[in-house]
Design an enzyme around this catalytic site. Structure first.
Site, PDB file in Angstrom:
ATOM      1  N   GLU A   1      -1.785 -10.077  -6.020  1.00 41.82           N
ATOM      2  CA  GLU A   1      -1.773 -10.832  -7.282  1.00 41.82           C
ATOM      3  C   GLU A   1      -0.885 -10.147  -8.313  1.00 41.82           C
ATOM      4  O   GLU A   1      -0.096 -10.779  -9.005  1.00 41.82           O
ATOM      5  CB  GLU A   1      -3.199 -10.938  -7.848  1.00 41.82           C
ATOM      6  CG  GLU A   1      -4.171 -11.701  -6.974  1.00 41.82           C
ATOM      7  CD  GLU A   1      -4.884 -10.829  -5.942  1.00 41.82           C
ATOM      8  OE1 GLU A   1      -4.270  -9.851  -5.441  1.00 41.82           O
ATOM      9  OE2 GLU A   1      -6.043 -11.128  -5.636  1.00 41.82           O
TER      10      GLU A   1
ATOM     11  N   GLU B   1       0.826  -1.212   0.000  1.00 42.14           N
ATOM     12  CA  GLU B   1       0.000   0.000   0.000  1.00 42.14           C
ATOM     13  C   GLU B   1       0.856   1.257   0.000  1.00 42.14           C
ATOM     14  O   GLU B   1       2.088   1.204   0.115  1.00 42.14           O
ATOM     15  CB  GLU B   1      -0.951  -0.045   1.202  1.00 42.14           C
ATOM     16  CG  GLU B   1      -1.917  -1.223   1.084  1.00 42.14           C
ATOM     17  CD  GLU B   1      -3.042  -1.193   2.098  1.00 42.14           C
ATOM     18  OE1 GLU B   1      -2.943  -0.457   3.109  1.00 42.14           O
ATOM     19  OE2 GLU B   1      -4.027  -1.923   1.876  1.00 42.14           O
TER      20      GLU B   1
HETATM   21  N1  THU Z   1      -6.149  -6.583  -2.189  1.00 40.68           N
HETATM   22  C1  THU Z   1      -5.308  -7.484  -2.741  1.00 40.68           C
HETATM   23  O1  THU Z   1      -4.075  -7.407  -2.597  1.00 40.68           O
HETATM   24  N2  THU Z   1      -5.848  -8.501  -3.455  1.00 40.68           N
HETATM   25  C2  THU Z   1      -7.179  -8.770  -3.523  1.00 40.68           C
HETATM   26  O2  THU Z   1      -7.556  -9.787  -4.092  1.00 40.68           O
HETATM   27  C3  THU Z   1      -8.149  -7.847  -2.918  1.00 40.68           C
HETATM   28  C4  THU Z   1      -7.574  -6.589  -2.366  1.00 40.68           C
HETATM   29  C5  THU Z   1      -5.556  -5.511  -1.352  1.00 40.68           C
HETATM   30  C6  THU Z   1      -5.535  -4.149  -1.941  1.00 40.68           C
HETATM   31  C7  THU Z   1      -5.458  -3.291  -0.689  1.00 40.68           C
HETATM   32  O3  THU Z   1      -4.107  -3.200  -0.267  1.00 40.68           O
HETATM   33  C8  THU Z   1      -6.231  -4.085   0.347  1.00 40.68           C
HETATM   34  O4  THU Z   1      -6.285  -5.417  -0.146  1.00 40.68           O
HETATM   35  C9  THU Z   1      -7.618  -3.575   0.588  1.00 40.68           C
HETATM   36  O5  THU Z   1      -8.306  -3.410  -0.589  1.00 40.68           O
END
Ligand code: THU
Length: 146
Positions: A57, A46
């Site tokens: 992913e 993030e």
């Molecule tokens: N996120 C992922 O890394 N993969 C997913 O399949 C769903 C969401 C992350 C993005 C963000 O850092 C956090 O989860 C909340 O959305």
């Protein structure tokens, strides 16, 4: 696939430990299996500027793509809030599905959503992203039923 679903899920749990998610507190791990049996882990990363956040992913895909990998068999995904003890199925977001569509076979690429090593749901890319927009969508002649 040489790797079992269980092994791939285990790798996704390892990757999840590397998540950098101080803003959402939602920590995700992914393990991407190449056609020749290599595994690339990825976690979400993030940023204080939220639009710059990257999903687990895509971290896994971009690592593999940079290494020259182009053929992929499966991806296992696990995620949960930092404050929670249990994992529920964590489905990939739309942008990640679109990245998968660029490089993966819609019928054969497996997307494994896991709660633990024994409890998972497996989908094809086509199931999660029907009627996708890909490079072939931009060709002059195309059949929408293809
Ligand atoms: N996120 C992922 O890394 N993969 C997913 O399949 C769903 C969401 C992350 C993005 C963000 O850092 C956090 O989860 C909340 O959305």
């Amino acid at each position: 696939m040489n790797y079992s679903e269980e092994e791939l899920i285990r790798e996704a749990f390892q990757a999840q430990k590397r998540a950098y998610a101080p803003y959402s507190g939602f920590e995700v791990g992914a393990a991407l299996l190449t056609a020749d049996g290599k595994i690339y882990g990825g976690c979400n990363i993030e940023n204080a500027s939220y639009g710059a956040c990257n999903c687990a992913e895509r971290t896994a895909f971009f690592r593999a793509l940079y290494d020259g990998e182009r053929d992929f068999s499966a991806i296992a995904i696990v995620g949960k809030p930092k404050t929670s003890d249990t994992f529920d199925y964590c489905a990939p977001c739309g942008i990640c599905r679109q990245v998968m569509a660029e490089f993966c076979d819609p019928e054969n690429f497996r997307i494994i959503l896991a709660r633990n090593e024994e409890d998972c749901r497996v989908y094809s890319l086509k199931e999660l992203l029907p009627l996708s927009f890909t490079g072939s969508s931009m060709k002059e002649t195309q059949n929408p039923n293809d």
